[in-house]
Design a protein around this motif. Structure first.
Motif, PDB file in Angstrom:
ATOM      1  N   CYS A 351       0.837  -1.211   0.000  1.00 49.56           N
ATOM      2  CA  CYS A 351       0.000   0.000   0.000  1.00 49.56           C
ATOM      3  C   CYS A 351       0.870   1.259   0.000  1.00 49.56           C
ATOM      4  O   CYS A 351       0.555   2.266  -0.654  1.00 49.56           O
ATOM      5  CB  CYS A 351      -0.920  -0.004   1.209  1.00 49.56           C
ATOM      6  SG  CYS A 351      -2.217  -1.263   1.128  1.00 49.56           S
ATOM      7  N   HIS A 354       2.331   1.783  -3.463  1.00 43.49           N
ATOM      8  CA  HIS A 354       1.261   2.228  -4.350  1.00 43.49           C
ATOM      9  C   HIS A 354       0.919   3.693  -4.103  1.00 43.49           C
ATOM     10  O   HIS A 354       0.738   4.482  -5.040  1.00 43.49           O
ATOM     11  CB  HIS A 354       0.039   1.339  -4.132  1.00 43.49           C
ATOM     12  CG  HIS A 354      -0.982   1.466  -5.225  1.00 43.49           C
ATOM     13  ND1 HIS A 354      -0.751   1.063  -6.532  1.00 43.49           N
ATOM     14  CD2 HIS A 354      -2.248   1.993  -5.223  1.00 43.49           C
ATOM     15  CE1 HIS A 354      -1.803   1.298  -7.271  1.00 43.49           C
ATOM     16  NE2 HIS A 354      -2.742   1.875  -6.488  1.00 43.49           N
ATOM     17  N   MET A 355       0.855   4.096  -2.844  1.00 42.52           N
ATOM     18  CA  MET A 355       0.520   5.480  -2.513  1.00 42.52           C
ATOM     19  C   MET A 355       1.645   6.419  -2.920  1.00 42.52           C
ATOM     20  O   MET A 355       1.387   7.563  -3.350  1.00 42.52           O
ATOM     21  CB  MET A 355       0.252   5.587  -1.011  1.00 42.52           C
ATOM     22  CG  MET A 355      -1.027   4.874  -0.578  1.00 42.52           C
ATOM     23  SD  MET A 355      -2.502   5.493  -1.418  1.00 42.52           S
ATOM     24  CE  MET A 355      -2.531   7.173  -0.843  1.00 42.52           C
ATOM     25  N   GLU A 356       2.909   5.960  -2.804  1.00 46.03           N
ATOM     26  CA  GLU A 356       4.024   6.808  -3.228  1.00 46.03           C
ATOM     27  C   GLU A 356       3.969   7.037  -4.737  1.00 46.03           C
ATOM     28  O   GLU A 356       4.281   8.142  -5.239  1.00 46.03           O
ATOM     29  CB  GLU A 356       5.345   6.152  -2.836  1.00 46.03           C
ATOM     30  CG  GLU A 356       5.623   6.211  -1.347  1.00 46.03           C
ATOM     31  CD  GLU A 356       6.943   5.532  -0.985  1.00 46.03           C
ATOM     32  OE1 GLU A 356       7.553   4.919  -1.891  1.00 46.03           O
ATOM     33  OE2 GLU A 356       7.336   5.625   0.194  1.00 46.03           O
ATOM     34  N   GLY A 357       3.565   6.010  -5.519  1.00 48.23           N
ATOM     35  CA  GLY A 357       3.423   6.184  -6.957  1.00 48.23           C
ATOM     36  C   GLY A 357       2.350   7.211  -7.292  1.00 48.23           C
ATOM     37  O   GLY A 357       2.538   8.075  -8.167  1.00 48.23           O
ATOM     38  N   TYR A 358       1.244   7.132  -6.632  1.00 46.22           N
ATOM     39  CA  TYR A 358       0.180   8.111  -6.841  1.00 46.22           C
ATOM     40  C   TYR A 358       0.654   9.517  -6.474  1.00 46.22           C
ATOM     41  O   TYR A 358       0.356  10.502  -7.156  1.00 46.22           O
ATOM     42  CB  TYR A 358      -1.059   7.738  -6.025  1.00 46.22           C
ATOM     43  CG  TYR A 358      -1.959   6.764  -6.714  1.00 46.22           C
ATOM     44  CD1 TYR A 358      -2.641   7.135  -7.879  1.00 46.22           C
ATOM     45  CD2 TYR A 358      -2.143   5.488  -6.215  1.00 46.22           C
ATOM     46  CE1 TYR A 358      -3.471   6.226  -8.520  1.00 46.22           C
ATOM     47  CE2 TYR A 358      -2.963   4.578  -6.838  1.00 46.22           C
ATOM     48  CZ  TYR A 358      -3.636   4.947  -7.998  1.00 46.22           C
ATOM     49  OH  TYR A 358      -4.450   4.066  -8.639  1.00 46.22           O
ATOM     50  N   HIS A 359       1.394   9.613  -5.368  1.00 45.53           N
ATOM     51  CA  HIS A 359       1.869  10.927  -4.929  1.00 45.53           C
ATOM     52  C   HIS A 359       2.844  11.528  -5.949  1.00 45.53           C
ATOM     53  O   HIS A 359       2.788  12.724  -6.241  1.00 45.53           O
ATOM     54  CB  HIS A 359       2.543  10.774  -3.561  1.00 45.53           C
ATOM     55  CG  HIS A 359       3.005  12.066  -2.989  1.00 45.53           C
ATOM     56  ND1 HIS A 359       2.151  13.047  -2.525  1.00 45.53           N
ATOM     57  CD2 HIS A 359       4.279  12.568  -2.811  1.00 45.53           C
ATOM     58  CE1 HIS A 359       2.837  14.072  -2.070  1.00 45.53           C
ATOM     59  NE2 HIS A 359       4.147  13.812  -2.249  1.00 45.53           N
ATOM     60  N   TYR A 360       3.696  10.694  -6.516  1.00 48.86           N
ATOM     61  CA  TYR A 360       4.651  11.159  -7.523  1.00 48.86           C
ATOM     62  C   TYR A 360       3.920  11.645  -8.774  1.00 48.86           C
ATOM     63  O   TYR A 360       4.232  12.704  -9.324  1.00 48.86           O
ATOM     64  CB  TYR A 360       5.629  10.031  -7.876  1.00 48.86           C
ATOM     65  CG  TYR A 360       6.602  10.373  -8.947  1.00 48.86           C
ATOM     66  CD1 TYR A 360       7.661  11.257  -8.687  1.00 48.86           C
ATOM     67  CD2 TYR A 360       6.471   9.833 -10.232  1.00 48.86           C
ATOM     68  CE1 TYR A 360       8.553  11.583  -9.696  1.00 48.86           C
ATOM     69  CE2 TYR A 360       7.356  10.156 -11.235  1.00 48.86           C
ATOM     70  CZ  TYR A 360       8.410  11.030 -10.959  1.00 48.86           C
ATOM     71  OH  TYR A 360       9.298  11.352 -11.956  1.00 48.86           O
ATOM     72  N   ARG A 361       2.940  10.935  -9.226  1.00 45.33           N
ATOM     73  CA  ARG A 361       2.134  11.339 -10.376  1.00 45.33           C
ATOM     74  C   ARG A 361       1.405  12.632 -10.102  1.00 45.33           C
ATOM     75  O   ARG A 361       1.270  13.507 -10.974  1.00 45.33           O
ATOM     76  CB  ARG A 361       1.120  10.238 -10.728  1.00 45.33           C
ATOM     77  CG  ARG A 361       1.737   8.958 -11.269  1.00 45.33           C
ATOM     78  CD  ARG A 361       2.330   9.202 -12.641  1.00 45.33           C
ATOM     79  NE  ARG A 361       2.882   7.962 -13.194  1.00 45.33           N
ATOM     80  CZ  ARG A 361       3.498   7.901 -14.351  1.00 45.33           C
ATOM     81  NH1 ARG A 361       3.668   9.012 -15.079  1.00 45.33           N
ATOM     82  NH2 ARG A 361       3.994   6.758 -14.793  1.00 45.33           N
ATOM     83  N   TYR A 362       0.957  12.778  -8.892  1.00 49.69           N
ATOM     84  CA  TYR A 362       0.223  13.995  -8.529  1.00 49.69           C
ATOM     85  C   TYR A 362       1.138  15.206  -8.583  1.00 49.69           C
ATOM     86  O   TYR A 362       0.764  16.274  -9.078  1.00 49.69           O
ATOM     87  CB  TYR A 362      -0.376  13.812  -7.139  1.00 49.69           C
ATOM     88  CG  TYR A 362      -1.102  15.024  -6.634  1.00 49.69           C
ATOM     89  CD1 TYR A 362      -2.380  15.353  -7.108  1.00 49.69           C
ATOM     90  CD2 TYR A 362      -0.504  15.868  -5.702  1.00 49.69           C
ATOM     91  CE1 TYR A 362      -3.038  16.480  -6.659  1.00 49.69           C
ATOM     92  CE2 TYR A 362      -1.153  16.988  -5.236  1.00 49.69           C
ATOM     93  CZ  TYR A 362      -2.426  17.284  -5.725  1.00 49.69           C
ATOM     94  OH  TYR A 362      -3.088  18.405  -5.280  1.00 49.69           O
ATOM     95  N   ASN A 365       1.850  16.194 -12.210  1.00 47.70           N
ATOM     96  CA  ASN A 365       0.693  16.811 -12.870  1.00 47.70           C
ATOM     97  C   ASN A 365       0.443  18.223 -12.373  1.00 47.70           C
ATOM     98  O   ASN A 365      -0.094  19.066 -13.091  1.00 47.70           O
ATOM     99  CB  ASN A 365      -0.557  15.957 -12.659  1.00 47.70           C
ATOM    100  CG  ASN A 365      -0.448  14.618 -13.375  1.00 47.70           C
ATOM    101  OD1 ASN A 365       0.248  14.516 -14.393  1.00 47.70           O
ATOM    102  ND2 ASN A 365      -1.156  13.607 -12.857  1.00 47.70           N
TER     103      ASN A 365
END
Length: 379
Positions: A351, A354-362, A365
């Protein structure tokens, strides 16, 4: 002188004759006592035709009993077995035999073959494990049999019913089975006792009477007091009604006053067979407890209590099952605690990644510079 001497001589002869007769009578009495006492066993008391060997710690029935014995009491001893060797000699005058309180466990085949005129047998207060159905001679004339407090379990009782069914007790009129663990009398228990008129099942833990149990014997007195009867089925009531001279004793039973007792209640109010009908009371339900059966109206008999009891039992059972399942589940968790802990750590790490990947994408963007850099790097 001759006239005066004649009466004196006569008186003298009469005196001598009287004295001789007196001595002879005493000798005859003395000889009879000696002969009778000669046949009286040790530790026993003999009087007329009665022999008593009571509480002498005997381990067997005494031998050399007087042949004219009519009443024999061998009670309160420690005799574990009664067999043919207990009465090896013919005693054709013996009619009454009392063997109560001897801790008897076995009554063997042919045990009473030398007692052809036995009428009354008392085997109460023993611990019978095996009672042979061949204990009595084929042409016996036994009329009274007392087996009160002789069977201390329902298994020993049922396994020894052969003496009643196959023992050729065709002349038996009185049978005492009180204070035994009978529970449910077998249907064919009394079918070979055609002359039985008095049956005692007092305090025998009876919970039910099967159809046909009381059909054969011409009973005149039936004692069912102090048992665990809650109701008498309609078929049993019909069998009892076919014996108009029968006197029944039913007090001391926990009668259940609900709709299932309607037929019995009607029978009690219209029959004169129950001698203690005034002492019959309800045990359940609570609102009719201790109420006389004769005072209970049909409108008061309900069956809802039965369903409530069934539902209550079901809920308790369901609760126990759920509690057991919960205990098993907790036990499984405890035994696998290390594996579960490792699995939880793996899920946490997954988890986190996965959350670090989302944070990097955010972040990419949200920042145009990083977004252009990302596009160029993609190209």
């Amino acid at each position: 002188m001759r006239l005066l001497s004649t009466p004196c001589a006569r008186n003298h002869g009469e005196i001598r004759g009287t004295a001789f007769n007196y001595v002879m009578i005493h000798w005859i009495f003395f000889l009879s006592v000696v002969l009778y006492c000669h046949g009286c066993p040790d530790k026993c008391l003999c009087s007329s035709q009665t022999v008593k060997c009571q509480n002498q710690d005997l381990d067997a029935v005494p031998h050399s009993l007087p042949t004219n014995t009519k009443f024999l009491f061998v009670t309160g001893n420690t005799i574990s077995r009664i067999g043919l060797e207990s009465f090896p000699d013919l005693m054709d005058q013996l009619t009454d035999l009392y063997l109560t309180g001897n801790e008897i466990e076995f009554v063997d085949a042919d045990a009473f073959d030398n007692l052809p005129n036995l009428v009354r047998l008392d085997l109460s207060n023993n611990k019978i494990l095996n009672f042979s159905d061949k204990a009595f001679p084929h042409d016996n004339i036994l009329q009274v049999l007392n087996l009160s407090s002789s069977y201390h379990s329902d298994s020993s009782m049922y396994s020894n019913l052969g003496v009643l069914q196959k023992g050729n007790l065709l002349q038996l009129t009185v049978l005492d089975l009180s204070n035994n663990e009978v529970l449910i009398p077998p249907e064919n228990m009394l079918e070979n006792l055609p002359n039985l008129v008095n049956l005692s099942l007092l305090n025998s833990s009876i919970i039910s009477i099967q159809n046909g149990t009381l059909r054969v014997p011409p009973l005149r007195d039936l004692d069912l007091r102090d048992n665990s009867l809650r109701n008498l089925p309609s078929t049993t009531l019909a069998e009892l009604s076919l014996k108009p001279g029968l006197q029944i004793h039913l007090s001391g039973n926990p009668w259940r006053c609900d709709c299932s007792i309607e037929d019995m209640l009607f029978w009690l109010k219209n029959s004169t067979q129950v001698t203690d009908v005034q002492n019959l009371t309800c045990a359940v339900p609570e609102d009719l407890k201790r109420r006389l059966l004769l005072q209970v109206d049909q409108s008061q008999l309900k069956c809802s209590g039965d369903m409530e009891g069934v539902l209550e039992t079901s809920y308790v059972f369901l609760g126990l099952v759920l509690a057991l399942i919960g205990v098993i589940f907790l036990l499984v968790l405890y035994l696998n605690r290390k594996g579960i802990k490792r699995w939880m750590y793996n899920i946490r790490d997954a988890c986190r990644d996965h959350m670090e990947g989302y944070h990097y994408r955010y972040e990419i963007n949200c920042d145009p510079r990083l977004a252009n850099l990302s596009i160029n790097s993609d190209v």
